[in-house]
Every structure is written in structure tokens, then in C-alpha cells.
Design a protein around this motif. Structure first.
Motif, PDB file in Angstrom:
ATOM      1  N   UNK A 106       0.852  -1.183   0.000  1.00  0.00           N
ATOM      2  CA  UNK A 106       0.000   0.000   0.000  1.00  0.00           C
ATOM      3  C   UNK A 106       0.891   1.237   0.000  1.00  0.00           C
ATOM      4  N   UNK A 107       0.314   2.378  -0.413  1.00  0.00           N
ATOM      5  CA  UNK A 107       1.098   3.591  -0.615  1.00  0.00           C
ATOM      6  C   UNK A 107       1.423   4.281   0.704  1.00  0.00           C
ATOM      7  N   UNK A 108       2.697   4.605   0.865  1.00  0.00           N
ATOM      8  CA  UNK A 108       3.158   5.444   1.962  1.00  0.00           C
ATOM      9  C   UNK A 108       4.034   6.542   1.346  1.00  0.00           C
ATOM     10  N   UNK A 109       4.547   7.411   2.171  1.00  0.00           N
ATOM     11  CA  UNK A 109       5.266   8.566   1.632  1.00  0.00           C
ATOM     12  C   UNK A 109       6.563   8.814   2.388  1.00  0.00           C
ATOM     13  N   UNK A 110       7.530   9.373   1.634  1.00  0.00           N
ATOM     14  CA  UNK A 110       8.764   9.851   2.257  1.00  0.00           C
ATOM     15  C   UNK A 110       8.714  11.371   2.238  1.00  0.00           C
ATOM     16  N   UNK A 111       8.915  11.966   3.381  1.00  0.00           N
ATOM     17  CA  UNK A 111       8.951  13.434   3.486  1.00  0.00           C
ATOM     18  C   UNK A 111      10.418  13.864   3.544  1.00  0.00           C
ATOM     19  N   UNK A 112      10.837  14.700   2.596  1.00  0.00           N
ATOM     20  CA  UNK A 112      12.216  15.185   2.620  1.00  0.00           C
ATOM     21  C   UNK A 112      12.262  16.671   2.297  1.00  0.00           C
ATOM     22  N   UNK A 113      13.348  17.291   2.689  1.00  0.00           N
ATOM     23  CA  UNK A 113      13.524  18.728   2.461  1.00  0.00           C
ATOM     24  C   UNK A 113      14.746  18.975   1.603  1.00  0.00           C
ATOM     25  N   UNK A 114      14.794  20.173   0.978  1.00  0.00           N
ATOM     26  CA  UNK A 114      15.948  20.619   0.187  1.00  0.00           C
ATOM     27  C   UNK A 114      16.595  21.789   0.920  1.00  0.00           C
ATOM     28  N   UNK A 115      17.559  21.545   1.809  1.00  0.00           N
ATOM     29  CA  UNK A 115      18.148  22.620   2.624  1.00  0.00           C
ATOM     30  C   UNK A 115      18.702  23.788   1.819  1.00  0.00           C
ATOM     31  N   UNK A 116      19.261  23.499   0.616  1.00  0.00           N
ATOM     32  CA  UNK A 116      19.853  24.602  -0.153  1.00  0.00           C
ATOM     33  C   UNK A 116      18.802  25.546  -0.740  1.00  0.00           C
ATOM     34  N   UNK A 117      17.546  25.131  -0.680  1.00  0.00           N
ATOM     35  CA  UNK A 117      16.463  25.987  -1.159  1.00  0.00           C
ATOM     36  C   UNK A 117      15.886  26.873  -0.056  1.00  0.00           C
ATOM     37  N   UNK A 118      16.274  26.621   1.187  1.00  0.00           N
ATOM     38  CA  UNK A 118      15.738  27.413   2.302  1.00  0.00           C
ATOM     39  C   UNK A 118      16.327  28.818   2.246  1.00  0.00           C
ATOM     40  N   UNK A 184       7.167  12.376  -1.336  1.00  0.00           N
ATOM     41  CA  UNK A 184       7.459  11.370  -2.367  1.00  0.00           C
ATOM     42  C   UNK A 184       6.707  10.063  -2.067  1.00  0.00           C
ATOM     43  N   UNK A 185       5.854   9.613  -2.998  1.00  0.00           N
ATOM     44  CA  UNK A 185       5.125   8.356  -2.756  1.00  0.00           C
ATOM     45  C   UNK A 185       6.026   7.132  -2.901  1.00  0.00           C
ATOM     46  N   UNK A 186       5.766   6.130  -2.113  1.00  0.00           N
ATOM     47  CA  UNK A 186       6.452   4.843  -2.222  1.00  0.00           C
ATOM     48  C   UNK A 186       5.483   3.773  -1.720  1.00  0.00           C
ATOM     49  N   UNK A 187       5.956   2.554  -1.571  1.00  0.00           N
ATOM     50  CA  UNK A 187       5.075   1.481  -1.118  1.00  0.00           C
ATOM     51  C   UNK A 187       5.634   0.825   0.135  1.00  0.00           C
TER      52      UNK A 187
END
Length: 807
Positions: A106-118, A184-187
Motif C-alpha cells: 500500500x502507498x506510503x510517503x517519504x517526506x524530505x527537504x531541500x536545505x539549499x532551497x531554504x 514522495x510516494x512509495x510502497x
């Protein structure tokens, strides 16, 4: 005035009269000139060649860099100007033989950030606090990732569920943080039946399949991830580029197993019951096998674990062996440094848990030891001595060699002496002289020794190899254990004697059921397997199991003879009579073997393994079932008691499910339980007519025209030969309560009479075969003795034959 020139390698001068006069010493001058010209020419040629070589080298280098190594250097450039996002592929599904999903995603998600964009500290604080509130990750941990300002991808949390992911998306939209935070979606792997066949199915870690099918078929189940590539400028911002692309992934293949959810459920239920009654300190295990194809219909071990939380130890496991250390035999196990069983592993962890904190090395080691012990597939990876269940194999050897018939007479002499070693029959005083058929049903050790001696050392060993007992079965599961046995050079008269009744060698349960299935299917050695085929996304098979038999070991005629002997023993007074199922012909053999890994102070074994193997229908075998109860801690430790009744229960549920109809004898039909119809609300006259037609005795209370209450209630089990249905009508109210009598230890007839005399309805289950019921006793009842129930209610008792030691 004169002019000096060189001509044709010679020196001249012109006078004023323009007369050409050779110079003095012209030969020397010409020679020097030639030398100078030659030197200049060589330098020119060398220089020319050097230029040519340099040009060729530069050309070749440019060709190498811009043509041959173009992809490599392009990838370096792209890595500097692009960002790649991996799109996870779905792991393949695992199904049972009917397409029921055993492992899915089933679908789960990865939450990530882009520090260089802050952009600034205020934005960083907003992100850290906001994600912490939603995801439950500490602000400090998020800030640690956010401070890595040169990175474009730092994971904050994986396997985030839909609800939290939606909250993060809303947070991104509300605060315009689409360049700083990504979802980001993943399983994630999901097992719908939790602990069903847990050791067989296995589970997945970050490195792929960890156990069972997930591990063995990992290469088929693992898909190929996709990639989404976006171009970025020097500041990491998206830009238009021809290199932006999406590389589609490929999901894993579907693995179709031979397992059947319903059959697996039936087996698992009986394994739990087996354990609860026997308190087997080294676990219990069982298998249901298709004897003709080798397909494993069910395989389980108890205690089990939850596949969705494989690294968690359920508290119920820690309670299974309460009082374990107080048992005298288990005290010996605890004191022995060279042997341990599952109960000791649990006991050790409980002690460590009380003494050490969870972050200590001692706690971690004990915790993982218990996990690994629970994960282990006992049917495949652990060995035991099969005991008397192996007598089926010994019998087939002698019959195949035409050395005996079922009616050949033997004398049970106990002790039976072989090279000075005394081997006793499990029955005190022996069985006397009788036909082989009956002696096998009674599981007589001295008789089987004599059979093996007739076969002879060499032929016995050849058959032992031909049945597969010197090798693994080849089942498609990881970590199958190899048998432990004597080489032929060490296989002497004593070994021949003990092997005849299944002692002094070790095999796995899957090996034993495979051997017995050879007899059940007419003599053909099969390869057990857990997966029937693997198919791709379009349904095309990429793998098919080989169901062809390896070889024929004994004749079908010999097998049929054994079917008849074993079935007769179950139906009458054989040692396997607790395997009896009304309406079905069951062929079975029980066994009780010694655990020789640990001995008492006198050198004697004190632990036992009780097992039963059966196949049915006995006249046309379709399935086989084995249950092994390893080290029961109760007073009844024999296979006839701790395994046979549960094999019978599995057979009773599975045989009708696979389409095998009962064939009742007149005697069985008379004892048959039925289901009471619900008469409440029906006219009394109609109810009476119906019961008369069915041959059911009845009692009417009240003068009304409509049934208002009945006992037993509609849907209850009921025995027509001894039961009575009481119907209430009009103003009659059921108000007569009966105290349930204590029935434990009574025979079938004794329990039946006591229940009827109390005004209740008996339902007899368990060992109801046609044997003198003096030894078939009540081992449990429902409701319990002393309970208060309405007059006419049913009392269900379970009968079991007690006292069969079956060595």
C-alpha cells in the motif's frame, strides 16, 4: 668584386669578368654543406612526424572523450546540473493457490527537504516546527538536516501514512514551500493475515526479503525503480532542458503459491490447540501436503509472529512458559550448557528484561535471539527423530522385497537383544505372537526390528537413500536442514535395528511427510514445493514448478497394502485410533521419539517428541498431514495423544473443503451429530411434523399454537440417537436450570448416560470409532462442570484414547 656560390655540392666564385672559378678547398666545403643540409632535413622530418603524432593523439583523445566517453562525461555534467528522484517500484504480490493475496503493498510517503532551497532562518524555523508538529519528529532532528545547506535531499521521515502526508501537502501549499519540502510516494509491504504462515511467507527489510518466500523469490518480487530527472541551474533551481525525462520502473512479478488460506487457517488453529494442551517447550509444527504434486497446502509453526510487526515480541509469548523453570525435566535443560530449547530462550529473555535496560548489549542480544528463534521455520530448518512414523517406510521395504505379507506372524520378544543391546517394546511384557498387520497397528518395535533384519543391512540402506532420507527434499524455501544419519560404513546391526523404528537418525518434518507421501501416492518420490509459478504483469509465466516425480521407489500394489493396514488400525484398536474421523477413511501412524541431545545423570533421555502423520482418503489418497509436538511438558507425551487428535481435526475440516465426501457406515450414521433447526415462530404442529420426519425425539411444554422458545437453540449440534428437543409455546417459560455434571474421565457411554439423566443433550466428539470405549475417555467438556444451564441445553464432550505409548 667576386661572388661565392654553391653549385651541385661544389664551391665556386665569380670574378669581375664573370668567370666561374672553383674555390680553393671546395671538397671540404661541399662536404660540410651536405652535412648541414642533412641535419636540417632530419630535424624537419622529425618535427613533421612529431606534429603529425601530436595531431593524431589530440584527435584520438578528442574522439575518446567526445565519442567513446560521451555518455560518461555527459552524466557528470548532468549530475551537476540535474536532480534525480527515484520512483519506487511496487514489490510483487504473493498469493495463495486461489489468488487470495498473502503479501501486498500500500502507498506510503517519504517526506524530505531541500536545505539549499531554504531562503532564511525564519523559513528554516517555520519548516522545522511545522514538520515536527505534523510528523512527530523532534525539531532538533529536523534542524540538523535543514542546516546541511549544500544538500538538495534530506529525509525527515519514511513510511508516512496518507493522513500525515496530506497534512504536509497542506502545510506546503499554505506556506509556499514547494521548493523546500517534498512528499514522495512509495510502497510498504502489507500482510493481510498477520501471523498466518508467518515463517513460510517471510517479510521484507531494507535489504529485500528476509525469510521464507520473500527471501527465496526475492529476485522475482523485487521490481526495478523508475527515475524522474529534472535539470537545475547553479543555484539548484529548475530550468528548461532536453535532459528532463522520466524513466519508467517495472513492478515485481506475482508469486503464486500452493498454499491455501482456508487449509492454512485450519492447520494453524490446531497447532495452537496442540500447544495449549501439551505445552511443548520446543514449539509445535505441522504441514499439509498434496501427495500427488508435492504442493504444500499449509505449513505452520507455533508460537508464530506478526508479519506486519516482525521485530516486535508479543507479551503473550512471554507468558507461554510460565512455571517452566519449576518442571523437573526443564530444570535439567536449564542446567545443561550444551542444549537449549525455545522455552529456555523465552525464559532467558524474561530474566534479562528484568535485569537490564533496553539499550544494553545484554538486552539486545537476548531480544534478537528470541526473535530469530521465533522466525525459524521448524518444519524445514529443525531436525528430530521421526520415531514410529518411520515404520511405514520400513514396512514398504519388506513388502516390496516379498519378504512378508500382512498375515505373516511374528513374536514380540521384549527386550529384543541386538549385539548385546537390549531394545524394549513400548508395551510392558510385549505383544506376544500375532499377524504383522496387527503388530504394525500396535507399533511393535521388536517386530519392526525383525522386519529390518529380513531386509538386510545393504538393501535397507539402499531403500533409505531411495526414499530421500540422506538428502534435503529440495523444497523452495531457505535454510532447509540436511538429515543427520550414519554413513554405510557405520551402519551396523544396532543401527539397522534402531532405524527400523525411526530412532538414532534425524530429519526435518518436511522430509518425513515427503517420505510417507511416497507411500500415499503409489510409490513415487516427489519434490515438495511452496510456489507453483511466477507470472509477470501480463500474466505470462516466468517460472513454473516441476511437479514430476523423481523416481518410483516401491510399487503401487505395496502401497495399497499399507493403506489398508493403516486405515484399519485407525478405525479399530490401532495406536493411531485418535486420528479417526467419522465418515472418512484415514490412514495414519503415530510416533514418539527420544531427544538424545540432552541426558539425565544416568545417561538416559528424558525429553520426547510426539508426532502423527496421516493421509486420506485411505483408498485414494489426496492429502497428507503431519503434526510434530516437540518436548511436551504434560503427563501425556505420546504422539497418539499430543498430535493424533489434532491431525484428525485438520482432516475433518480440510477433506470436505477439497471436495471429498463422507461415506458413512450405518453405525457412524447412528452416532452422527446433526444441527437443530430453528423452530421459534413456527406453528407447533409444523414443528412436530418436521421432527417426526427427521426421527428427532421431542418434548412440548405449554398449550400455545406457536413455538416461543426451544432447547437446544436453533443451529446447535445435536445427536438424534440420544437427544431430545424441547419446544415451549403459549405462556410456558423456560425456567428450569440444570447444573452441568462433571464428565471428565468418563467413557462415551458413561458420559452420555450422565448427561441424559441430568435432562441435557449430549454431543459426543473426538474418538468415537468402533472400539471398546473403556479406554476412550472424556478429556474436555463444554459447558464446564458446575455451570448452570437451561433444561434441554447441549453439553459437548471430547473423547480421546489414553494410554497408547507408541514408542
Amino acid at each position: 668584386m667576386s661572388v661565392c656560390i654553391l653549385c651541385l655540392g661544389r664551391a665556386y666564385k665569380y670574378t669581375d669578368g664573370r668567370t666561374k672559378v672553383p674555390l680553393r678547398g671546395g671538397a671540404e666545403v661541399a662536404t660540410n654543406a651536405r652535412r648541414i643540409n642533412g641535419f636540417i632535413s632530419k630535424r624537419a622530418i622529425i618535427l613533421l612526424f612529431a606534429c603529425i603524432i601530436l595531431a593524431l593523439g589530440l584527435t584520438a583523445r578528442l574522439f575518446y572523450l567526445q565519442v567513446l566517453r560521451y555518455d560518461y562525461y555527459e552524466s557528470i555534467v548532468l549530475n551537476n546540473v540535474s536532480a534525480t528522484t527515484t520512483v519506487s517500484a511496487s514489490r510483487g504480490v504473493i498469493t495463495d493457490r486461489n489468488g487470495v493475496q498473502l503479501a501486498s503493498n500500500y502507498t506510503v510517503y517519504r517526506i524530505f527537504i531541500a536545505p539549499r532551497e531554504i531562503e532564511n532562518e525564519d523559513q528554516k524555523t517555520l519548516i522545522c516546527q511545522g514538520l515536527s508538529d505534523i510528523l512527530g519528529v523532534s525539531v532538533e532532528k529536523i534542524r540538523e538536516q535543514a542546516d546541511m545547506s549544500y544538500y538538495a535531499d534530506r529525509t525527515i521521515k519514511k513510511n508516512v501514512e496518507e493522513e500525515q502526508a496530506s497534512a504536509v501537502k497542506e502545510f506546503i501549499a499554505d506556506n509556499k514551500l514547494s521548493r523546500q519540502i517534498y512528499v514522495e510516494p512509495s510502497t510498504k509491504r502489507y500482510y493481510p493475515y498477520n501471523d498466518l504462515a508467518a515463517q513460510v511467507i517471510g517479510f521484507v527489510s531494507t535489504d529485500g526479503g528476509m525469510l521464507g518466500i520473500e527471501k527465496r523469490y526475492d529476485k522475482y518480487l523485487t521490481g526495478t525503480p523508475g527515475r524522474y530527472i529534472t535539470a537545475r541551474d547553479a543555484w539548484g533551481k529548475s530550468m528548461t532542458s532536453k535532459y528532463e525525462t522520466y524513466v519508467e520502473g517495472q513492478d515485481g512479478y506475482t508469486v503464486e503459491t500452493t498454499l491455501d488460506v482456508k487449509i492454512q487457517g485450519a492447520l494453524d488453529a490446531q497447532l495452537e490447540k496442540t500447544y495449549n494442551e501439551s505445552k511443548a517447550t520446543n514449539r509445535v509444527t505441522g504441514i499439509v501436503l498434496d501427495v500427488n504434486t508435492g504442493g504444500v497446502l499449509a505449513m505452520g509453526t507455533y508460537p508464530s509472529f506478526d508479519l506486519n510487526n516482525p521485530y516486535e515480541i508479543d507479551d503473550s509469548i512471554l507468558e507461554l512458559f510460565d512455571g517452566y523453570e519449576e518442571d523437573a525435566n526443564q530444570q535439567r535443560v536449564l542446567e545443561n550448557d550444551n542444549y537449549s530449547n525455545y522455552a529456555e530462550v523465552v525464559y532467558d529473555f524474561k530474566n534479562i528484561k528484568e535485569q537490564y535496560s533496553p539499550d544494553s548489549d545484554e538486552y539486545s542480544e537476548a531480544y534478537m535471539n528470541l526473535l530469530y528463534s521465533t522466525w525459524k521455520n521448524k518444519s524445514v530448518s529443525e531436525l528430530y527423530e521421526p520415531g514410529s512414523t518411520f515404520k511405514v517406510i520400513t514396512t514398504s521395504m519388506a513388502l516390496e522385497e516379498n519378504l512378508i505379507t500382512p498375515d505373516t506372524e511374528f513374536t514380540c520378544t521384549t527386550p529384543y537383544v541386538v549385539e548385546g543391546i537390549k531394545i524394549r517394546c513400548h508395551k510392558y511384557g510385549g505383544h506376544g505372537t500375532n499377524k504383522f498387520r496387527w503388530l504394525l497397528q500396535q507399533s511393535c518395535n521388536p517386530t519392526l526390528i525383525q522386519i529390518a533384519q529380513l531386509v538386510g543391512r545393504e538393501k535397507f540402506y539402499n531403500y533409505f537413500e531411495a526414499f530421500g532420507y540422506t538428502s534435503q527434499t529440495g523444497i523452495d524455501l531457505p535454510a532447509e536442514s540436511s538429515p543427520i544419519y550414519h554413513n554405510f560404513s557405520g551402519f551396523n546391526a544396532v543401527e539397522l535395528a534402531t532405524y527400523s523404528f525411526g530412532q538414532t537418525f534425524k530429519i526435518s518434518p518436511i522430509r518425513q511427510i515427503t517420505g510417507v507421501s511416497t507411500v500415499a501416492n503409489g510409490g513415487y518420490l516427489i519434490t515438495p514445493h511452496i510456489v507453483s509459478r511466477v507470472v509477470d504483469g501480463n500474466g505470462n509465466p516466468v517460472y513454473n514448478a516441476n511437479e514430476e516425480p523423481q523416481r518410483q521407489v516401491v510399487s503401487t500394489e505395496v502401497c495399497r497394502t499399507i493403506w489398508d493396514i493403516l486405515e484399519e488400525g485407525v478405525a479399530t484398536d490401532g495406536g493411531a485410533k485418535n486420528t479417526y474421523v467419522p465418515g472418512y477413511k484415514i490412514a495414519a501412524k503415530t510416533g514418539t521419539s527420544e531427544v538424545r541431545d540432552v541426558l539425565d545423570d544416568n545417561g538416559n533421555s528424558f525429553l520426547r517428541v510426539g508426532s502423527t502423520v496421516a493421509f486420506a482418503p485411505a483408498d485414494d489418497p489426496q492429502i497428507a498431514c503431519i503434526i510434530v509436538c516437540d518436548e511436551p511438558m504434560t503427563s501425556q507425551i505420546y504422539g497418539a495423544y499430543v498430535a493424533a487428535p489434532y491431525v484428525a481435526a485438520v482432516m475433518e475440516e480440510v477433506l470436505p473443503y477439497i471436495g471429498v465426501e463422507r461415506q458413512w457406515s450405518d453405525e457412524e450414521r447412528a452416532k452422527m451429530n446433526t444441527t437443530v433447526r430453528d423452530y421459534v415462530g413456527a406453528p407447533v404442529a409444523n414443528a412436530i411434523t418436521n421432527m417426526k420426519n427427521l426421527g428427532i425425539k421431542y418434548n412440548i411444554v405449554g398449550n400455545g399454537e406457536e413455538v416461543t422458545y426451544q432447547a437446544p437453540a436453533g443451529g446447535s449440534a445435536f445427536n438424534k440417537s440420544s437427544g431430545t428437543v424441547t419446544l415451549y409455546s403459549g405462556d410456558a417459560v423456560p425456567n428450569r436450570y440444570i447444573t452441568v455434571p462433571n464428565l471428565e474421565g468418563l467413557s462415551a457411554s458413561g458420559a452420555n448416560q450422565r448427561i441424559v439423566n441430568a435432562g441435557l443433550n449430549p454431543v459426543i466428539t473426538g474418538a468415537t470409532n468402533s472400539v471398546s470405549d473403556a479406554t476412550a475417555l472424556v478429556v474436555s467438556q463444554e459447558p464446564a462442570a458446575g455451570s448452570s444451564v437451561l433444561y434441554g441445553s447441549t453439553v459437548t464432550v471430547t473423547l480421546r484414547f489414553i494410554g497408547d505409548t507408541d514408542a
